[in-house]
Design a protein around this motif. Sequence first.
Motif, PDB file in Angstrom:
ATOM      1  N   GLU B  38      60.050 -32.622 -69.478  1.00  0.00           N
ATOM      2  CA  GLU B  38      59.467 -31.289 -69.660  1.00  0.00           C
ATOM      3  C   GLU B  38      58.665 -30.841 -68.451  1.00  0.00           C
ATOM      4  OE1 GLU B  38      58.683 -34.054 -70.962  1.00  0.00           O
ATOM      5  OE2 GLU B  38      56.569 -34.245 -71.496  1.00  0.00           O
ATOM      6  N   HIS B  39      58.302 -31.782 -67.582  1.00  0.00           N
ATOM      7  CA  HIS B  39      57.572 -31.412 -66.365  1.00  0.00           C
ATOM      8  C   HIS B  39      58.441 -31.495 -65.116  1.00  0.00           C
ATOM      9  CE1 HIS B  39      53.773 -31.045 -68.464  1.00  0.00           C
ATOM     10  NE2 HIS B  39      54.054 -32.163 -69.104  1.00  0.00           N
ATOM     11  N   HIS B  88      38.980 -24.888 -71.131  1.00  0.00           N
ATOM     12  CA  HIS B  88      38.925 -23.443 -71.363  1.00  0.00           C
ATOM     13  C   HIS B  88      37.691 -22.825 -70.703  1.00  0.00           C
ATOM     14  CE1 HIS B  88      41.839 -24.612 -74.526  1.00  0.00           C
ATOM     15  NE2 HIS B  88      42.375 -23.454 -74.221  1.00  0.00           N
ATOM     16  N   GLN B  91      38.310 -22.762 -66.998  1.00  0.00           N
ATOM     17  CA  GLN B  91      39.235 -21.681 -66.649  1.00  0.00           C
ATOM     18  C   GLN B  91      38.506 -20.338 -66.603  1.00  0.00           C
ATOM     19  OE1 GLN B  91      41.057 -19.647 -69.467  1.00  0.00           O
ATOM     20  NE2 GLN B  91      42.999 -19.166 -68.449  1.00  0.00           N
ATOM     21  N   ASP B 104      50.467 -18.429 -65.455  1.00  0.00           N
ATOM     22  CA  ASP B 104      49.642 -17.470 -66.193  1.00  0.00           C
ATOM     23  C   ASP B 104      48.194 -17.937 -66.319  1.00  0.00           C
ATOM     24  OD1 ASP B 104      49.640 -19.430 -68.125  1.00  0.00           O
ATOM     25  OD2 ASP B 104      50.859 -18.322 -69.565  1.00  0.00           O
ATOM     26  N   LYS B 106      46.830 -20.117 -68.106  1.00  0.00           N
ATOM     27  CA  LYS B 106      46.350 -20.664 -69.387  1.00  0.00           C
ATOM     28  C   LYS B 106      46.521 -22.183 -69.409  1.00  0.00           C
ATOM     29  CE  LYS B 106      47.349 -16.478 -71.987  1.00  0.00           C
ATOM     30  NZ  LYS B 106      48.353 -15.786 -72.817  1.00  0.00           N
ATOM     31  N   PRO B 107      45.551 -22.901 -69.970  1.00  0.00           N
ATOM     32  CA  PRO B 107      45.685 -24.359 -70.059  1.00  0.00           C
ATOM     33  C   PRO B 107      46.949 -24.750 -70.822  1.00  0.00           C
ATOM     34  CG  PRO B 107      43.440 -23.682 -70.537  1.00  0.00           C
ATOM     35  CD  PRO B 107      44.254 -22.423 -70.481  1.00  0.00           C
ATOM     36  N   LYS B 108      47.655 -25.724 -70.266  1.00  0.00           N
ATOM     37  CA  LYS B 108      48.896 -26.211 -70.877  1.00  0.00           C
ATOM     38  C   LYS B 108      48.853 -27.728 -70.933  1.00  0.00           C
ATOM     39  CE  LYS B 108      51.882 -22.384 -69.591  1.00  0.00           C
ATOM     40  NZ  LYS B 108      50.730 -21.556 -69.168  1.00  0.00           N
ATOM     41  N   LEU B 109      49.663 -28.293 -71.826  1.00  0.00           N
ATOM     42  CA  LEU B 109      49.720 -29.748 -71.898  1.00  0.00           C
ATOM     43  C   LEU B 109      50.318 -30.290 -70.608  1.00  0.00           C
ATOM     44  CD1 LEU B 109      50.787 -30.740 -75.523  1.00  0.00           C
ATOM     45  CD2 LEU B 109      48.573 -31.081 -74.395  1.00  0.00           C
ATOM     46  N   LEU B 115      45.264 -31.130 -71.723  1.00  0.00           N
ATOM     47  CA  LEU B 115      45.333 -29.765 -71.205  1.00  0.00           C
ATOM     48  C   LEU B 115      44.957 -29.717 -69.732  1.00  0.00           C
ATOM     49  CD1 LEU B 115      43.788 -27.836 -74.236  1.00  0.00           C
ATOM     50  CD2 LEU B 115      46.173 -27.753 -73.456  1.00  0.00           C
ATOM     51  N   ILE B 117      45.054 -27.124 -65.951  1.00  0.00           N
ATOM     52  CA  ILE B 117      45.348 -25.910 -65.183  1.00  0.00           C
ATOM     53  C   ILE B 117      45.490 -26.318 -63.718  1.00  0.00           C
ATOM     54  CG2 ILE B 117      44.199 -24.272 -66.744  1.00  0.00           C
ATOM     55  CD1 ILE B 117      41.768 -24.302 -64.905  1.00  0.00           C
TER      56      ILE B 117
END
Lengths: 134, 134
Positions: B38-39, B88, B91, B104, B106-109, B115, B117
């Motif tokens: 996925e990465h 968060h 960010q 974007d 936003k924090p992602k896994l 999480l 960024i």
Amino acid sequence: MIGSLNHVAIAVPDLNSSIQTYQTLLGASVSDKVEQIEHGVTVAFIDLPNTKVELITPLGHESPINNFLKKNPNGGLHHICYGVKNIHKSQRILVKAGAKLIGDGKPKLGAHGKLVIFLHPKDFNGTLIELEEI
Amino acid sequence: MIGSLNHVAIAVPDLNSSIQTYQTLLGASVSDKVEQIEHGVTVAFIDLPNTKVELITPLGHESPINNFLKKNPNGGLHHICYGVKNIHKSQRILVKAGAKLIGDGKPKLGAHGKLVIFLHPKDFNGTLIELEEI
């Protein structure tokens, strides 16, 4: 052979500006600037709980950072330093294994007053590696 | 804001070769390879007493590492990751201060299931910075 990550060095064109950025944007604890005339750099340390990051900028026309900043005018990740227990033993092992060392390859006093060698990036995926006797 | 140095990532074109180099030349303890589909990367961790270094290589045509290796075919220091307590909050502070975030923002896994960024290198002397919630 390698022990702890001693530091990561980031070359920067304007040390004052970088210190301010790390302090204000990232809330980092940054040391006072230290001129290391014999190494041709001025340094400030970002103190982290487990290691440190060094912001380095050229000092003088013979600075080893000058060429890097010519290629990367905005700066960039410059090298990574690992601690080793015995720098002379490490050097012998590396030379015997065919690794290329920077300069004459002999351990010299580094920026922290300890013996260091630098390994050529060609053997390590373009990464300049410093080994420092701890 | 920033806490410990979580990891330093080094992009490499041939992970097996790099693992062998770090093991044989530097006596490093290196983990098994981990595919992170996925990465878009395959990773191996160099375990150090105080932190880790990640060797990363592309997995698939959409890998975020592909462009870097086009510019640096032999590999190189790719990014540096710091731990933060509240991603968060971090960010919000960074956006308010005008820092540019990747994507974007936003924090992602991230690759470790926590999480993250990424901060644009333009604000940090050409250094790609990852922040990971610890």
